[in-house]
Enzyme design. Sequence first.
Site, PDB file in Angstrom:
ATOM      1  N   ARG A  87       0.821  -1.212   0.000  1.00  0.00           N
ATOM      2  CA  ARG A  87       0.000   0.000   0.000  1.00  0.00           C
ATOM      3  C   ARG A  87       0.852   1.257   0.000  1.00  0.00           C
ATOM      4  O   ARG A  87       0.443   2.287  -0.481  1.00  0.00           O
ATOM      5  CB  ARG A  87      -0.831   0.081   1.288  1.00  0.00           C
ATOM      6  CG  ARG A  87      -1.911  -0.904   1.456  1.00  0.00           C
ATOM      7  CD  ARG A  87      -2.315  -0.960   2.923  1.00  0.00           C
ATOM      8  NE  ARG A  87      -2.682   0.339   3.492  1.00  0.00           N
ATOM      9  CZ  ARG A  87      -3.844   0.930   3.321  1.00  0.00           C
ATOM     10  NH1 ARG A  87      -4.760   0.353   2.587  1.00  0.00           N
ATOM     11  NH2 ARG A  87      -4.110   2.092   3.875  1.00  0.00           N
ATOM     12  N   ARG A  91       9.288   6.260  -3.425  1.00  0.00           N
ATOM     13  CA  ARG A  91       9.591   7.195  -4.522  1.00  0.00           C
ATOM     14  C   ARG A  91      11.035   7.622  -4.490  1.00  0.00           C
ATOM     15  O   ARG A  91      11.569   7.883  -3.417  1.00  0.00           O
ATOM     16  CB  ARG A  91       8.795   8.483  -4.337  1.00  0.00           C
ATOM     17  CG  ARG A  91       7.382   8.367  -4.611  1.00  0.00           C
ATOM     18  CD  ARG A  91       6.763   9.768  -4.653  1.00  0.00           C
ATOM     19  NE  ARG A  91       5.337   9.587  -4.493  1.00  0.00           N
ATOM     20  CZ  ARG A  91       4.690   9.853  -3.385  1.00  0.00           C
ATOM     21  NH1 ARG A  91       5.295  10.405  -2.371  1.00  0.00           N
ATOM     22  NH2 ARG A  91       3.406   9.592  -3.312  1.00  0.00           N
ATOM     23  N   ARG A 164      -8.456  -6.057  13.730  1.00  0.00           N
ATOM     24  CA  ARG A 164      -7.728  -5.221  14.683  1.00  0.00           C
ATOM     25  C   ARG A 164      -8.632  -4.066  15.067  1.00  0.00           C
ATOM     26  O   ARG A 164      -9.404  -3.557  14.244  1.00  0.00           O
ATOM     27  CB  ARG A 164      -6.452  -4.630  14.047  1.00  0.00           C
ATOM     28  CG  ARG A 164      -5.271  -5.532  14.051  1.00  0.00           C
ATOM     29  CD  ARG A 164      -4.895  -6.086  15.377  1.00  0.00           C
ATOM     30  NE  ARG A 164      -3.906  -5.280  16.102  1.00  0.00           N
ATOM     31  CZ  ARG A 164      -3.458  -5.601  17.304  1.00  0.00           C
ATOM     32  NH1 ARG A 164      -3.943  -6.656  17.944  1.00  0.00           N
ATOM     33  NH2 ARG A 164      -2.548  -4.855  17.878  1.00  0.00           N
ATOM     34  N   ARG A 195       0.275   6.330  16.459  1.00  0.00           N
ATOM     35  CA  ARG A 195       0.381   7.673  15.876  1.00  0.00           C
ATOM     36  C   ARG A 195      -0.425   8.683  16.667  1.00  0.00           C
ATOM     37  O   ARG A 195      -1.319   8.321  17.428  1.00  0.00           O
ATOM     38  CB  ARG A 195      -0.049   7.664  14.404  1.00  0.00           C
ATOM     39  CG  ARG A 195      -1.440   7.150  14.145  1.00  0.00           C
ATOM     40  CD  ARG A 195      -1.678   6.981  12.630  1.00  0.00           C
ATOM     41  NE  ARG A 195      -2.979   6.381  12.378  1.00  0.00           N
ATOM     42  CZ  ARG A 195      -3.374   5.934  11.189  1.00  0.00           C
ATOM     43  NH1 ARG A 195      -2.587   5.992  10.156  1.00  0.00           N
ATOM     44  NH2 ARG A 195      -4.577   5.414  11.043  1.00  0.00           N
ATOM     45  N   GLU A 215      -3.487   6.925  18.975  1.00  0.00           N
ATOM     46  CA  GLU A 215      -4.110   5.665  18.538  1.00  0.00           C
ATOM     47  C   GLU A 215      -3.378   4.474  19.153  1.00  0.00           C
ATOM     48  O   GLU A 215      -2.192   4.273  18.894  1.00  0.00           O
ATOM     49  CB  GLU A 215      -4.079   5.553  17.010  1.00  0.00           C
ATOM     50  CG  GLU A 215      -4.948   6.612  16.360  1.00  0.00           C
ATOM     51  CD  GLU A 215      -5.148   6.393  14.859  1.00  0.00           C
ATOM     52  OE1 GLU A 215      -4.794   5.305  14.336  1.00  0.00           O
ATOM     53  OE2 GLU A 215      -5.651   7.324  14.219  1.00  0.00           O
ATOM     54  N   TYR A 263      -8.955  -4.320   3.073  1.00  0.00           N
ATOM     55  CA  TYR A 263      -8.281  -3.152   3.626  1.00  0.00           C
ATOM     56  C   TYR A 263      -8.336  -2.031   2.589  1.00  0.00           C
ATOM     57  O   TYR A 263      -7.424  -1.833   1.818  1.00  0.00           O
ATOM     58  CB  TYR A 263      -6.837  -3.560   3.932  1.00  0.00           C
ATOM     59  CG  TYR A 263      -6.025  -2.585   4.740  1.00  0.00           C
ATOM     60  CD1 TYR A 263      -6.551  -1.402   5.223  1.00  0.00           C
ATOM     61  CD2 TYR A 263      -4.704  -2.873   5.035  1.00  0.00           C
ATOM     62  CE1 TYR A 263      -5.779  -0.540   5.979  1.00  0.00           C
ATOM     63  CE2 TYR A 263      -3.923  -2.023   5.781  1.00  0.00           C
ATOM     64  CZ  TYR A 263      -4.473  -0.850   6.248  1.00  0.00           C
ATOM     65  OH  TYR A 263      -3.698   0.002   6.979  1.00  0.00           O
ATOM     66  N   ASP A 265      -8.733   1.860   1.060  1.00  0.00           N
ATOM     67  CA  ASP A 265      -8.604   3.301   1.265  1.00  0.00           C
ATOM     68  C   ASP A 265      -9.932   3.949   0.882  1.00  0.00           C
ATOM     69  O   ASP A 265     -10.766   3.341   0.221  1.00  0.00           O
ATOM     70  CB  ASP A 265      -7.494   3.874   0.368  1.00  0.00           C
ATOM     71  CG  ASP A 265      -6.104   3.541   0.903  1.00  0.00           C
ATOM     72  OD1 ASP A 265      -5.982   3.304   2.120  1.00  0.00           O
ATOM     73  OD2 ASP A 265      -5.163   3.505   0.096  1.00  0.00           O
TER      74      ASP A 265
HETATM   75  N1  UDP Z   1       3.430   1.372   8.034  1.00  0.00           N
HETATM   76  C1  UDP Z   1       4.664   1.300   8.618  1.00  0.00           C
HETATM   77  N2  UDP Z   1       5.221   2.420   9.169  1.00  0.00           N
HETATM   78  C2  UDP Z   1       4.585   3.612   9.159  1.00  0.00           C
HETATM   79  C3  UDP Z   1       3.295   3.701   8.538  1.00  0.00           C
HETATM   80  C4  UDP Z   1       2.739   2.548   7.993  1.00  0.00           C
HETATM   81  O1  UDP Z   1       5.280   0.251   8.665  1.00  0.00           O
HETATM   82  O2  UDP Z   1       5.129   4.597   9.699  1.00  0.00           O
HETATM   83  C5  UDP Z   1       2.843   0.121   7.466  1.00  0.00           C
HETATM   84  C6  UDP Z   1       2.046  -0.630   8.528  1.00  0.00           C
HETATM   85  O3  UDP Z   1       2.208  -2.016   8.302  1.00  0.00           O
HETATM   86  C7  UDP Z   1       0.632  -0.180   8.241  1.00  0.00           C
HETATM   87  C8  UDP Z   1       0.628  -0.059   6.713  1.00  0.00           C
HETATM   88  O4  UDP Z   1       1.944   0.415   6.412  1.00  0.00           O
HETATM   89  O5  UDP Z   1      -0.309  -1.103   8.710  1.00  0.00           O
HETATM   90  C9  UDP Z   1      -0.422   0.889   6.158  1.00  0.00           C
HETATM   91  O6  UDP Z   1      -0.340   2.144   6.802  1.00  0.00           O
HETATM   92  P1  UDP Z   1      -1.418   3.319   6.627  1.00  0.00           P
HETATM   93  O7  UDP Z   1      -0.964   4.453   7.478  1.00  0.00           O
HETATM   94  O8  UDP Z   1      -1.650   3.547   5.170  1.00  0.00           O
HETATM   95  O9  UDP Z   1      -2.727   2.650   7.223  1.00  0.00           O
HETATM   96  P2  UDP Z   1      -4.101   3.218   7.850  1.00  0.00           P
HETATM   97  O10 UDP Z   1      -4.015   2.788   9.275  1.00  0.00           O
HETATM   98  O11 UDP Z   1      -4.101   4.709   7.715  1.00  0.00           O
HETATM   99  O12 UDP Z   1      -5.161   2.495   7.088  1.00  0.00           O
END
Ligand code: UDP
Length: 282
Positions: A87, A91, A164, A195, A215, A263, A265
Site C-alpha cells: 500500500r 519514490r 484489529r 500515531r 491511537e 483493507y 482506502d
Molecule cells: N506502516 C509502517 N510504518 C509507518 C506507517 C505505515 O510500517 O510509519 C505500514 C504498517 O504495516 C501499516 C501499513 O503500512 O499497517 C499501512 O499504513 P497506513 O498508514 O496507510 O494505514 P491506515 O491505518 O491509515 O489504514
Amino acid sequence: MAVYQGKMYNLPFNMNTFYQLWQVKTPQEAKQKIMEQRQAIVRQPKNLEDQAISLVGRDVYNVLIKGYTEKQWGRSCRELPAEIIRRLPVRFTFDNNYFNDPYQGIPEGGYTSLITNLLEGVQCHLNVDFLKERETLSKLANNIVFTGPIDAFFDYCYGALEYRSVRFEKEVLDCENYQGVAVVNYTDRCVPYTRIIEHKHFEYGTQPKTVISREYPEEWKRGAEPYYPINDAKNSELYQKYERLAQELGNVHFCGRLATYKYYDMDRVVDEALSVVSKLNV
Ligand code: UDP
C-alpha cells in the site's frame, strides 16, 4: 512524519527519507544503498518482512516499518501478508505526498458533512442493531446494503474472523498548533501508540486550542468496534466461505471494509459504493 528514537523522518518513503537516513542526495545513491541491503532478492516475497526489505532495504525496515507494523497488527512481520506494505508508495523523488494519484484531499468540512448532505431527505434510524431486528427491517426494503462485519451477518456460523481494533485517547491542548502536521507516526516498538493525529491540520482554523488523538492498536474482541480486517491466509480462507454464502443472497449487497473484509482506502470505498449501487434495481 515519523519519529524513531527521537529523530524525525518523512513518510511515505522518498528521497527526503533516504537523505535523513543515509545522507544520500541522489536517486542513484539511494538505489545503491537499497540494493546493498536487499541481500538475496526474494522474487515473490511471502510475508511483510521480506516484501519490505526487498522494497526499501533493511535500514528503512528497522527504523520505519518493523516496530510500527508489529504494534499495529499485534503480529510478527513474518506472519503478516506482503500486501499490507505494498500500500505504501516508494519514490525516488523529493515528494512527501502520500498518494501517487493526480488528486488527493478530503471533503471540505470533513466526511461528517459529506454524509449529512448525502442523507438529506433520507429517512434514517440511528442506534439500531440491524442484526437484532433483521426480520422486521428486511421486510421494509427490496434491497439491503450491509456494511457491518460479514461473519456477524451469518451469525459466525463458520467461526469468527479476526480484526484489529483501535482505542483513541483524545486530549484538548491549550496551544494553537501542537505538532505542525496532521499525522505523526511513532515507529518505536516501546511507544504504546502508533500515531498522534492533530485534527485541525486536516482543515486549518483559527481556534486557540487543538485536539489530538493517540491511537492505541488492540486485538478485537466480540462487542468491540472492528477497524481493520486481518488479511492473512487463515482469515482470507474463512472470509471466502462467508463470501460464498453472501453470493447466494440476491437482495443483500455487502459493501465496505467490514462486509467485504478488505483493507480499503477511502477512494476505493467510494468507488465500490458507487459500483454496488449502480447494479441495484431501484
Ligand atoms: N506502516 C509502517 N510504518 C509507518 C506507517 C505505515 O510500517 O510509519 C505500514 C504498517 O504495516 C501499516 C501499513 O503500512 O499497517 C499501512 O499504513 P497506513 O498508514 O496507510 O494505514 P491506515 O491505518 O491509515 O489504514
